[in-house]
Design a protein around this motif. Sequence first.
Motif, PDB file in Angstrom:
ATOM      1  N   GLN A   1       3.364   9.893   1.697  1.00  0.00           N
ATOM      2  CA  GLN A   1       3.744   9.441   3.358  1.00  0.00           C
ATOM      3  C   GLN A   1       3.904   7.635   3.801  1.00  0.00           C
ATOM      4  N   THR A   2       3.568   7.033   3.193  1.00  0.00           N
ATOM      5  CA  THR A   2       4.323   5.688   2.839  1.00  0.00           C
ATOM      6  C   THR A   2       3.693   4.690   1.778  1.00  0.00           C
ATOM      7  N   PHE A   3       5.055   3.493   2.186  1.00  0.00           N
ATOM      8  CA  PHE A   3       5.198   3.260   1.178  1.00  0.00           C
ATOM      9  C   PHE A   3       5.249   1.773   1.712  1.00  0.00           C
TER      10      PHE A   3
ATOM     11  N   SER B   1       0.725  -1.235   0.093  1.00  0.00           N
ATOM     12  CA  SER B   1       0.111   0.096   0.265  1.00  0.00           C
ATOM     13  C   SER B   1       0.703   1.356   0.220  1.00  0.00           C
ATOM     14  N   PHE B   2      -0.123   2.642  -0.362  1.00  0.00           N
ATOM     15  CA  PHE B   2       1.498   3.312  -0.445  1.00  0.00           C
ATOM     16  C   PHE B   2      -0.140   4.467  -0.047  1.00  0.00           C
ATOM     17  N   SER B   3       0.161   6.025  -0.005  1.00  0.00           N
ATOM     18  CA  SER B   3      -0.238   7.120   0.868  1.00  0.00           C
ATOM     19  C   SER B   3       0.028   8.285   0.660  1.00  0.00           C
ATOM     20  N   TYR B   4      -0.647   9.015   0.477  1.00  0.00           N
ATOM     21  CA  TYR B   4      -0.410  10.611   0.349  1.00  0.00           C
ATOM     22  C   TYR B   4      -1.617  11.826   0.451  1.00  0.00           C
ATOM     23  N   ASP B   5      -0.840  12.394   1.225  1.00  0.00           N
ATOM     24  CA  ASP B   5      -2.026  13.606   1.637  1.00  0.00           C
ATOM     25  C   ASP B   5      -2.358  15.248   0.468  1.00  0.00           C
ATOM     26  N   THR B   6      -3.385  14.815   0.248  1.00  0.00           N
ATOM     27  CA  THR B   6      -3.489  16.170  -0.936  1.00  0.00           C
ATOM     28  C   THR B   6      -3.991  17.569  -0.341  1.00  0.00           C
ATOM     29  N   ASP B   7      -3.746  17.707   0.545  1.00  0.00           N
ATOM     30  CA  ASP B   7      -3.419  18.857   1.086  1.00  0.00           C
ATOM     31  C   ASP B   7      -2.021  19.506   0.770  1.00  0.00           C
ATOM     32  N   LYS B   8      -1.635  18.068   0.862  1.00  0.00           N
ATOM     33  CA  LYS B   8       0.380  18.856   0.668  1.00  0.00           C
ATOM     34  C   LYS B   8       0.974  19.215  -0.912  1.00  0.00           C
TER      35      LYS B   8
END
Length: 211
Positions: free
Chosen positions: A85-87, A64-71
């Motif tokens: 954010q994560t991988f 999984s991976f994640s990202y913050d669209t507010d960045k």
Amino acid sequence: MKLMKLSLSALCAMVAAGVSVPSEATVIVASFSGKLTSAQNNTYDDPSIPSSDFFRIGQAFSGSFSYDTDKPIENDGDFSLLDLQTFNVIIGGVDFSSRFLPRLTGRSADGGVEFLAGGASQGGSTSISLNLSSFFGNYPTANELNGRTASFFYGDYTPLGGVVSGDALLSVEGATSPVPEPATWLFMVAGFGVVGYGMRRRRVLFTPAHS
């Protein structure tokens, strides 16, 4: 005309109530899974350097991976650098998530997107990449990624490492089916009213006279 008025009344009620459209989460979490279609272990002629024999074609992988669209987004010519954010990645039942640090999400003007962890300074990298053909300069949405097939890559150039790849199916938390915007509902309801009124008027005009 009465039908038209009823349709407009219903439309006003919908607008007053506030037709809600689901919005995507700020933090997008995408999962992926598949099987290796290519696998190469690192081997060395020097017996003092340990060689790898772990990776095999057909091994299952997931992550999984994640990202913050507010960045914030950094644009550099035809390329955008976005936050990652994560991988996390598991291959053949072994968790390799701690091997590489999450690095970035890259998006190019030709539609290519890459989610990348690691790099030359870390002795390798792992990534998920695909082509979305649109929306350069912003974060990929959950709906853009959900259900898509992407390319998975894992390359560890240290002893006991290897280079593997395969096709990955993406699944994204919070992805939704497309929902019409309030303005779309407006035209739909108004259109139904106009069509209904026209059909009713036509029946009146062409009703045969009784003798």
